[in-house]
Design a protein around this motif. Sequence first.
Motif, PDB file in Angstrom:
ATOM      1  N   ASN A   1       0.896  -1.179  -0.072  1.00 42.61           N
ATOM      2  CA  ASN A   1       0.119   0.032   0.005  1.00 42.61           C
ATOM      3  C   ASN A   1       0.906   1.154  -0.121  1.00 42.61           C
TER       4      ASN A   1
ATOM      5  N   GLU B   1      -6.542   4.315   7.969  1.00 47.35           N
ATOM      6  CA  GLU B   1      -6.336   5.733   7.780  1.00 47.35           C
ATOM      7  C   GLU B   1      -7.527   6.396   7.136  1.00 47.35           C
TER       8      GLU B   1
ATOM      9  N   ALA C   1      -0.016  -0.663  15.388  1.00 43.87           N
ATOM     10  CA  ALA C   1       1.021  -1.096  14.861  1.00 43.87           C
ATOM     11  C   ALA C   1       1.471  -0.553  13.430  1.00 43.87           C
ATOM     12  N   ILE C   2       0.357   0.425  12.852  1.00 43.43           N
ATOM     13  CA  ILE C   2       0.506   0.925  11.496  1.00 43.43           C
ATOM     14  C   ILE C   2       1.495   2.185  11.566  1.00 43.43           C
ATOM     15  N   GLY C   3       2.439   1.879  10.980  1.00 45.63           N
ATOM     16  CA  GLY C   3       3.541   3.234  10.541  1.00 45.63           C
ATOM     17  C   GLY C   3       4.196   3.625  11.834  1.00 45.63           C
TER      18      GLY C   3
ATOM     19  N   GLY D   1       0.763  -4.107   9.455  1.00 52.26           N
ATOM     20  CA  GLY D   1       1.442  -3.083  10.815  1.00 52.26           C
ATOM     21  C   GLY D   1       2.800  -3.353  11.036  1.00 52.26           C
TER      22      GLY D   1
ATOM     23  N   ILE E   1       1.390  -4.436   3.510  1.00 51.71           N
ATOM     24  CA  ILE E   1       2.828  -3.574   3.871  1.00 51.71           C
ATOM     25  C   ILE E   1       2.704  -2.259   3.220  1.00 51.71           C
ATOM     26  N   GLY E   2       2.740  -1.219   4.201  1.00 54.41           N
ATOM     27  CA  GLY E   2       2.925   0.284   3.947  1.00 54.41           C
ATOM     28  C   GLY E   2       4.411   0.550   3.836  1.00 54.41           C
TER      29      GLY E   2
HETATM   30  P1  PGA Z   1       2.934   0.076   7.549  1.00 55.11           P
HETATM   31  O1  PGA Z   1       1.387   0.227   7.254  1.00 55.11           O
HETATM   32  O2  PGA Z   1       3.453  -0.971   7.041  1.00 55.11           O
HETATM   33  O3  PGA Z   1       3.522   1.302   7.345  1.00 55.11           O
HETATM   34  O4  PGA Z   1       2.610  -0.054   9.334  1.00 55.11           O
HETATM   35  C1  PGA Z   1       0.718  -0.913   6.989  1.00 55.11           C
HETATM   36  C2  PGA Z   1      -0.731  -0.408   6.209  1.00 55.11           C
HETATM   37  O5  PGA Z   1      -1.343   0.376   6.720  1.00 55.11           O
HETATM   38  O6  PGA Z   1      -1.235  -1.135   5.318  1.00 55.11           O
END
Ligand code: PGA
Length: 236
Positions: free
Chosen positions: A7, A93, A164-166, A195, A216-217
């Motif tokens: 992503n 988000e 856990a995101i970002g 995350g 994955i971000g």
């Molecule tokens: P992240 O984001 O890998 O930066 O934690 C994951 C996501 O929001 O899909």
Amino acid sequence: MKIIASNFKTNHTRASTKDFVAQVKQFVVQKDIQTPIYIFPPATALDSFELPKNVTLGVQNAYPTKNGSFTGEIGTEQLDEFGIKTVLIGHSERRHVLGESQKISIEKFNFYKELGYNIIYCIGEKLEVKEQGVDKTLEYCFGQLDGIDISYENLIIAYEPVWAIGTGVVATTEDISTIHNALKQKIDSPILYGGSVKPSNLAEILKIESVDGSLIGTSSWEIESFQQMIEITSKA
Ligand code: PGA
């Protein structure tokens, strides 16, 4: 076969996306990788790329409409131009930064389901919910599935705890398997974890049987890192 999805969020340009996609393609062909790979660039970088059949380009968000007066949004008229048939719905988000309600997530889900799109539907609890324990966390996550047809054949669920995101804070394998195992009791669709996934923790996460892949971000935006994670996924 485990799944990997990238992503981009609000990263990459049209030019860098083109380059990224070309490098993914080259890597996959060269290494003969069959792993299902999804890439979600920003809307401005959507295009009709020629891709191997296991690589899919999707959109991070779309409004439940063909066209019309929805300033800032895109609908199927714009997606059809590039043959895009894959959409992310309910990303945290969208929910927590942009204030998207469960109602609009349901509307989007129903609209894109009706059209047969591949849907990656995201769920996940905030830190204050996690702190109330596993039962509350599950109740919250199942609440985000309220009104969603979980038997839809082209559905993939992504469990992404908001905390856990970002953030660099990855959930422990115990956290992940507890939630994934419980979700698996009710859901037949593949369930991805997301995350703070990165090359150094992906293999361990994919060892969890109830984890069918990752969304994955941050660590997927660099091509070398994403290629590394594609390879890890292909061997999991
Ligand atoms: P992240 O984001 O890998 O930066 O934690 C994951 C996501 O929001 O899909």
